[in-house]
Motif scaffolding. Structure first.
Motif, PDB file in Angstrom:
ATOM      1  N   LEU A   2     136.384 -40.981   4.001  1.00  0.00           N
ATOM      2  CA  LEU A   2     137.060 -39.818   4.562  1.00  0.00           C
ATOM      3  C   LEU A   2     136.230 -38.549   4.373  1.00  0.00           C
ATOM      4  O   LEU A   2     135.365 -38.492   3.502  1.00  0.00           O
ATOM      5  N   LYS A   3     136.526 -37.531   5.206  1.00  0.00           N
ATOM      6  CA  LYS A   3     135.759 -36.291   5.125  1.00  0.00           C
ATOM      7  C   LYS A   3     135.830 -35.682   3.730  1.00  0.00           C
ATOM      8  O   LYS A   3     134.812 -35.235   3.189  1.00  0.00           O
ATOM      9  N   ARG A   4     137.026 -35.641   3.135  1.00  0.00           N
ATOM     10  CA  ARG A   4     137.177 -35.055   1.802  1.00  0.00           C
ATOM     11  C   ARG A   4     136.324 -35.809   0.777  1.00  0.00           C
ATOM     12  O   ARG A   4     135.732 -35.220  -0.121  1.00  0.00           O
ATOM     13  N   GLU A   5     136.256 -37.135   0.930  1.00  0.00           N
ATOM     14  CA  GLU A   5     135.452 -37.960   0.020  1.00  0.00           C
ATOM     15  C   GLU A   5     133.958 -37.694   0.226  1.00  0.00           C
ATOM     16  O   GLU A   5     133.192 -37.663  -0.745  1.00  0.00           O
ATOM     17  N   ARG A   6     133.560 -37.486   1.490  1.00  0.00           N
ATOM     18  CA  ARG A   6     132.143 -37.181   1.755  1.00  0.00           C
ATOM     19  C   ARG A   6     131.764 -35.847   1.133  1.00  0.00           C
ATOM     20  O   ARG A   6     130.687 -35.702   0.542  1.00  0.00           O
ATOM     21  N   HIS A   7     132.649 -34.850   1.280  1.00  0.00           N
ATOM     22  CA  HIS A   7     132.357 -33.536   0.708  1.00  0.00           C
ATOM     23  C   HIS A   7     132.203 -33.629  -0.805  1.00  0.00           C
ATOM     24  O   HIS A   7     131.311 -33.002  -1.390  1.00  0.00           O
ATOM     25  N   GLN A   8     133.081 -34.406  -1.442  1.00  0.00           N
ATOM     26  CA  GLN A   8     132.978 -34.581  -2.891  1.00  0.00           C
ATOM     27  C   GLN A   8     131.687 -35.307  -3.252  1.00  0.00           C
ATOM     28  O   GLN A   8     131.025 -34.969  -4.245  1.00  0.00           O
ATOM     29  N   TYR A   9     131.313 -36.306  -2.438  1.00  0.00           N
ATOM     30  CA  TYR A   9     130.075 -37.045  -2.670  1.00  0.00           C
ATOM     31  C   TYR A   9     128.870 -36.116  -2.582  1.00  0.00           C
ATOM     32  O   TYR A   9     127.946 -36.188  -3.413  1.00  0.00           O
ATOM     33  N   ILE A  10     128.883 -35.230  -1.585  1.00  0.00           N
ATOM     34  CA  ILE A  10     127.777 -34.275  -1.411  1.00  0.00           C
ATOM     35  C   ILE A  10     127.679 -33.345  -2.617  1.00  0.00           C
ATOM     36  O   ILE A  10     126.592 -33.114  -3.166  1.00  0.00           O
ATOM     37  N   MET A  11     128.833 -32.790  -3.055  1.00  0.00           N
ATOM     38  CA  MET A  11     128.816 -31.868  -4.193  1.00  0.00           C
ATOM     39  C   MET A  11     128.374 -32.581  -5.473  1.00  0.00           C
ATOM     40  O   MET A  11     127.659 -32.014  -6.297  1.00  0.00           O
ATOM     41  N   ASN A  12     128.791 -33.841  -5.636  1.00  0.00           N
ATOM     42  CA  ASN A  12     128.358 -34.609  -6.803  1.00  0.00           C
ATOM     43  C   ASN A  12     126.862 -34.890  -6.766  1.00  0.00           C
ATOM     44  O   ASN A  12     126.191 -34.881  -7.807  1.00  0.00           O
ATOM     45  N   LYS A  13     126.343 -35.117  -5.568  1.00  0.00           N
ATOM     46  CA  LYS A  13     124.923 -35.429  -5.429  1.00  0.00           C
ATOM     47  C   LYS A  13     124.049 -34.242  -5.845  1.00  0.00           C
ATOM     48  O   LYS A  13     122.942 -34.416  -6.343  1.00  0.00           O
ATOM     49  N   ARG A  38     128.066 -31.467  10.438  1.00  0.00           N
ATOM     50  CA  ARG A  38     129.400 -30.843  10.419  1.00  0.00           C
ATOM     51  C   ARG A  38     129.874 -30.642   8.977  1.00  0.00           C
ATOM     52  O   ARG A  38     130.462 -29.606   8.650  1.00  0.00           O
ATOM     53  N   ASP A  39     129.616 -31.642   8.125  1.00  0.00           N
ATOM     54  CA  ASP A  39     129.988 -31.503   6.713  1.00  0.00           C
ATOM     55  C   ASP A  39     129.250 -30.342   6.070  1.00  0.00           C
ATOM     56  O   ASP A  39     129.837 -29.538   5.336  1.00  0.00           O
ATOM     57  N   PHE A  40     127.949 -30.246   6.342  1.00  0.00           N
ATOM     58  CA  PHE A  40     127.145 -29.149   5.791  1.00  0.00           C
ATOM     59  C   PHE A  40     127.667 -27.798   6.284  1.00  0.00           C
ATOM     60  O   PHE A  40     127.727 -26.827   5.526  1.00  0.00           O
ATOM     61  N   ASN A  41     128.031 -27.753   7.566  1.00  0.00           N
ATOM     62  CA  ASN A  41     128.551 -26.489   8.120  1.00  0.00           C
ATOM     63  C   ASN A  41     129.829 -26.062   7.411  1.00  0.00           C
ATOM     64  O   ASN A  41     130.009 -24.886   7.089  1.00  0.00           O
ATOM     65  N   GLU A  42     130.732 -27.011   7.171  1.00  0.00           N
ATOM     66  CA  GLU A  42     132.003 -26.683   6.516  1.00  0.00           C
ATOM     67  C   GLU A  42     131.783 -26.229   5.076  1.00  0.00           C
ATOM     68  O   GLU A  42     132.379 -25.244   4.627  1.00  0.00           O
ATOM     69  N   LEU A  43     130.922 -26.932   4.345  1.00  0.00           N
ATOM     70  CA  LEU A  43     130.634 -26.554   2.959  1.00  0.00           C
ATOM     71  C   LEU A  43     129.900 -25.220   2.894  1.00  0.00           C
ATOM     72  O   LEU A  43     130.098 -24.435   1.963  1.00  0.00           O
ATOM     73  N   ASN A  44     129.063 -24.971   3.902  1.00  0.00           N
ATOM     74  CA  ASN A  44     128.363 -23.686   3.979  1.00  0.00           C
ATOM     75  C   ASN A  44     129.356 -22.549   4.229  1.00  0.00           C
ATOM     76  O   ASN A  44     129.283 -21.483   3.599  1.00  0.00           O
ATOM     77  N   ASN A  45     130.330 -22.779   5.126  1.00  0.00           N
ATOM     78  CA  ASN A  45     131.333 -21.762   5.438  1.00  0.00           C
ATOM     79  C   ASN A  45     132.229 -21.466   4.241  1.00  0.00           C
ATOM     80  O   ASN A  45     132.774 -20.362   4.128  1.00  0.00           O
ATOM     81  N   LYS A  46     132.394 -22.437   3.356  1.00  0.00           N
ATOM     82  CA  LYS A  46     133.194 -22.243   2.144  1.00  0.00           C
ATOM     83  C   LYS A  46     132.385 -21.596   1.013  1.00  0.00           C
ATOM     84  O   LYS A  46     132.923 -21.330  -0.063  1.00  0.00           O
ATOM     85  N   GLY A  47     131.092 -21.379   1.273  1.00  0.00           N
ATOM     86  CA  GLY A  47     130.258 -20.734   0.266  1.00  0.00           C
ATOM     87  C   GLY A  47     129.763 -21.651  -0.836  1.00  0.00           C
ATOM     88  O   GLY A  47     129.255 -21.186  -1.858  1.00  0.00           O
ATOM     89  N   LEU A  48     129.897 -22.983  -0.641  1.00  0.00           N
ATOM     90  CA  LEU A  48     129.495 -23.923  -1.680  1.00  0.00           C
ATOM     91  C   LEU A  48     128.024 -24.311  -1.591  1.00  0.00           C
ATOM     92  O   LEU A  48     127.404 -24.642  -2.603  1.00  0.00           O
ATOM     93  N   ILE A  49     127.468 -24.297  -0.372  1.00  0.00           N
ATOM     94  CA  ILE A  49     126.067 -24.663  -0.176  1.00  0.00           C
ATOM     95  C   ILE A  49     125.414 -23.676   0.787  1.00  0.00           C
ATOM     96  O   ILE A  49     126.101 -22.942   1.504  1.00  0.00           O
ATOM     97  N   ASN A  50     124.097 -23.684   0.787  1.00  0.00           N
ATOM     98  CA  ASN A  50     123.316 -22.950   1.787  1.00  0.00           C
ATOM     99  C   ASN A  50     122.713 -23.965   2.749  1.00  0.00           C
ATOM    100  O   ASN A  50     121.902 -24.811   2.339  1.00  0.00           O
ATOM    101  N   LYS A  51     123.118 -23.913   4.009  1.00  0.00           N
ATOM    102  CA  LYS A  51     122.615 -24.849   5.008  1.00  0.00           C
ATOM    103  C   LYS A  51     121.363 -24.264   5.657  1.00  0.00           C
ATOM    104  O   LYS A  51     121.358 -23.113   6.083  1.00  0.00           O
TER     105      LYS A  51
END
Length: 249
Positions: A2-13, A38-51
């Motif tokens: 799921l998308k939420r699981e992918r986002h958590q996987y990315i942040m853990n990585k 798309r995942d990177f864009n969403e995390l970037n918009n939340k301020g968690l990563i720099n895409k």
């Protein structure tokens, strides 16, 4: 996945590497590069990563909030906040308590989310003021300067008239027998009124606050719809809570 699981996987990585390449991650997860973008864009918009083109970096030196409040264990609180997002629904009436775990959660709320949110926390009110579709009601009263929250009879009177769908409750201490407890009496009284005003109560806590006790009781575990932590629900530290029938995420 799921998308939420992918986002958590990315942040853990990002705990292991400084940079994640779009192509490499797509191959690793066996999904399309467009999905990763798309995942990177969403995390970037939340301020968690720099895409950047073809990759992403973890945000390390971002300002915490408008008051420059230092958030201890922010990585843990982001995990809690990401889990708490699943409890949001469009059009909800929400009560939000103070605390840096709730503040971290607020930073993750999608910018287009629509709801009515009451809070007595000045930092959280300022954070949520950036959301154009949130009807924000700041509950005024006597300001407790250290925590930057309002307390007193004025706050109680407003809360007594609210009928909220859900309350996101910050936690100072959580114990199997004592439930939620607070160091300050006035804050404990405000939180009790928040619980009375809400259909569901979801407690947000990091693992360092579990199995602790403070002077003033807020509520028993039976009054909580769920508890969200940075731990896996199978963790030995919260096994007793799960065994007692508490919904732990």
């Amino acid at each position: 996945m799921l998308k939420r699981e992918r986002h958590q996987y990315i942040m853990n990585k990002f705990q292991e590497v400084e940079k994640i390449n779009t192509i490499d991650l797509a191959q690793e997860l066996k999904i399309s590069e467009d999905t990763i973008r798309r995942d990177f864009n969403e995390l970037n918009n939340k301020g968690l990563i720099n895409k950047v083109y073809g990759a992403a970096f973890l945000v390390k030196d971002k300002p915490n909030n408008v008051f420059d409040i230092k958030i201890i264990n922010e990585d843990r609180k982001i995990i809690v906040g990401q889990k708490a997002l699943s409890f949001l629904s469009e059009g909800q009436v929400i009560i939000m308590s103070g605390g840096t775990t709730n503040l971290s959660f607020c930073k993750l709320i999608p910018i287009d989310f629509s709801a009515t949110i009451y809070t007595y926390s000045l930092p959280i009110a300022m954070q949520l003021s950036q959301h154009p579709n949130i009807e924000l009601i700041f509950i005024g009263g006597k300001l407790q300067k250290k925590a930057m929250v309002t307390i007193g009879i004025d706050v109680i009177q407003v809360l007594s008239k609210i009928k909220a769908d859900i309350c996101f409750l910050g936690v100072s201490s959580l114990d199997l027998n004592q439930g939620l407890t607070e160091m300050g009496y006035e804050v404990s009284v405000v939180k009790k009124e928040m619980i009375k005003a809400s259909g569901k109560v979801v407690a947000l806590t990091t693992s360092d606050k579990i199995n602790g006790k403070m002077m003033h009781k807020v509520c028993g575990l039976e009054q909580l719809h769920a508890v969200i932590t940075d731990l896996n629900p199978n963790s030995p530290k919260i096994k007793s809570f799960v065994d007692a029938g508490l919904n732990v995420f």
